[in-house]
Design an enzyme around this catalytic site. Sequence first.
Site, PDB file in Angstrom:
ATOM      1  N   LEU A  63       0.854  -1.199   0.000  1.00  0.00           N
ATOM      2  CA  LEU A  63       0.000   0.000   0.000  1.00  0.00           C
ATOM      3  C   LEU A  63       0.880   1.236   0.000  1.00  0.00           C
ATOM      4  O   LEU A  63       1.769   1.354   0.853  1.00  0.00           O
ATOM      5  CB  LEU A  63      -0.878   0.047   1.252  1.00  0.00           C
ATOM      6  CG  LEU A  63      -2.086  -0.889   1.366  1.00  0.00           C
ATOM      7  CD1 LEU A  63      -2.710  -0.740   2.750  1.00  0.00           C
ATOM      8  CD2 LEU A  63      -3.113  -0.563   0.285  1.00  0.00           C
ATOM      9  N   HIS A  64       0.639   2.166  -0.925  1.00  0.00           N
ATOM     10  CA  HIS A  64       1.397   3.415  -0.876  1.00  0.00           C
ATOM     11  C   HIS A  64       0.678   4.588  -1.526  1.00  0.00           C
ATOM     12  O   HIS A  64       1.098   5.737  -1.374  1.00  0.00           O
ATOM     13  CB  HIS A  64       2.753   3.239  -1.563  1.00  0.00           C
ATOM     14  CG  HIS A  64       2.677   3.212  -3.057  1.00  0.00           C
ATOM     15  ND1 HIS A  64       2.280   2.090  -3.754  1.00  0.00           N
ATOM     16  CD2 HIS A  64       2.923   4.167  -3.994  1.00  0.00           C
ATOM     17  CE1 HIS A  64       2.298   2.356  -5.051  1.00  0.00           C
ATOM     18  NE2 HIS A  64       2.677   3.596  -5.225  1.00  0.00           N
ATOM     19  N   ARG A  65      -0.424   4.356  -2.268  1.00  0.00           N
ATOM     20  CA  ARG A  65      -1.104   5.454  -2.969  1.00  0.00           C
ATOM     21  C   ARG A  65      -1.648   6.475  -1.967  1.00  0.00           C
ATOM     22  O   ARG A  65      -2.267   6.115  -0.966  1.00  0.00           O
ATOM     23  CB  ARG A  65      -2.258   4.918  -3.804  1.00  0.00           C
ATOM     24  CG  ARG A  65      -1.842   4.001  -4.939  1.00  0.00           C
ATOM     25  CD  ARG A  65      -1.380   4.770  -6.142  1.00  0.00           C
ATOM     26  NE  ARG A  65      -0.841   3.884  -7.167  1.00  0.00           N
ATOM     27  CZ  ARG A  65      -0.281   4.301  -8.289  1.00  0.00           C
ATOM     28  NH1 ARG A  65      -0.191   5.600  -8.521  1.00  0.00           N
ATOM     29  NH2 ARG A  65       0.180   3.443  -9.169  1.00  0.00           N
ATOM     30  N   ASP A 118      -1.978  -1.626  -4.343  1.00  0.00           N
ATOM     31  CA  ASP A 118      -2.421  -0.465  -5.123  1.00  0.00           C
ATOM     32  C   ASP A 118      -1.317  -0.019  -6.088  1.00  0.00           C
ATOM     33  O   ASP A 118      -1.343   1.079  -6.616  1.00  0.00           O
ATOM     34  CB  ASP A 118      -2.851   0.698  -4.215  1.00  0.00           C
ATOM     35  CG  ASP A 118      -1.770   1.155  -3.238  1.00  0.00           C
ATOM     36  OD1 ASP A 118      -0.599   0.734  -3.384  1.00  0.00           O
ATOM     37  OD2 ASP A 118      -2.091   1.934  -2.323  1.00  0.00           O
TER      38      ASP A 118
END
Length: 378
Positions: free
Chosen positions: A217-219, A295
């Site tokens: 997850l990083h968005r 993501d």
Amino acid sequence: MSAIITNILCVVGARPNFMKIAPIMRVFKRHETTLAATLLHTGQHYDAAMKKSFFDQLHIPEPDIDLGVGSGSHALQTAEIMRRFEPVLDDLKPTAVLVLGDVNSTISCALVAVKKGIPVIHVEAGLRSYDRGMPEEVNRVLTDQISDLLFTTERGAEANLLREGIAAERIHFVGNVMIDTLRYNLDRAIEPMALFSSAGGEIEPENFSAGYGLVTLHRPSNVDNPANLKCLLTELRSISDRLPLAFPVHPRTAQRIKEYALENLLNSPRILRLPPQGYLEMLGLMRHAKLILTDSGGIQEETTALGVPCITLRENTERPITVDEGTNTVVGTDPEKIRTCVGEVLGSGGKQGRVPEYWDGRAAERIAEVIINWAQQR
């Protein structure tokens, strides 16, 4: 031996670029009598240890030039890259500037080059999410409009470019250089059990040996919104009751989890929190996972190439071929949709998919061939 006819200045700026430039530099080296490549790192990705890990693992030569830009807002970072990049062009006077993907370094260096009359080559052109709220989408659209050669990973990307008025003769379908890197390194992938066995704490390695899911997850839309991040972490905690999860935590995500006081949601012996991993470690984790929740755009492609079910935690994707032909399902952040998709994967194995056309490990060879022909005709 023929004289060098083309001097290409290749630009990388962030982690996704590293995987894409590796096969290009390798193939350019084989054509060094006709192609001379200079590698420039803008420093947009400012984790020195991670950058060194990726360059070492992927056998990328040390950059000839490092601008050392570092972090900042989109505007500040873009402006600083442009300011530092311009003198390099004045000094080197390259035949063309090659940029990759959709990071800030891509559009920044492309803009400086085109304003100086230097042709721009865009690798991974034409991908569209049709979500202008994503900074990457803006970078993609603008870079394509000012590029002279546009290399696409899938045929749908060409259709996007033609609709936007790009001349057909500038577009070349060559395949996916990310998959070049994956295929080249697959036998070198690091087995994940070593990570599980050394985890310590409450983690029970035997749980993971029977199968695991992988999470990234990083968005900003997922991790910068406290409600969204809490919802996703709550769902991951629930999923871990059915399938243990390995979670290499992006620095931005780790910061937000701490800032929003959500760490308790990950305190489980069935969720293994890991620091950011090198390419070969991630390749091993992906290769052996039962499913991947992510993501990331690149991971959507890599899972399709590996045949691993992918559940994309976004409302859209700029890589529709991974859904139409591959193993990817886009579910957004709705807990019910996530739960249903995970259940389908664990129940029936999920989408089988197939490897798309030209994802055969030879995209960089096709790129070099087109560039040589293009240079000879100028």
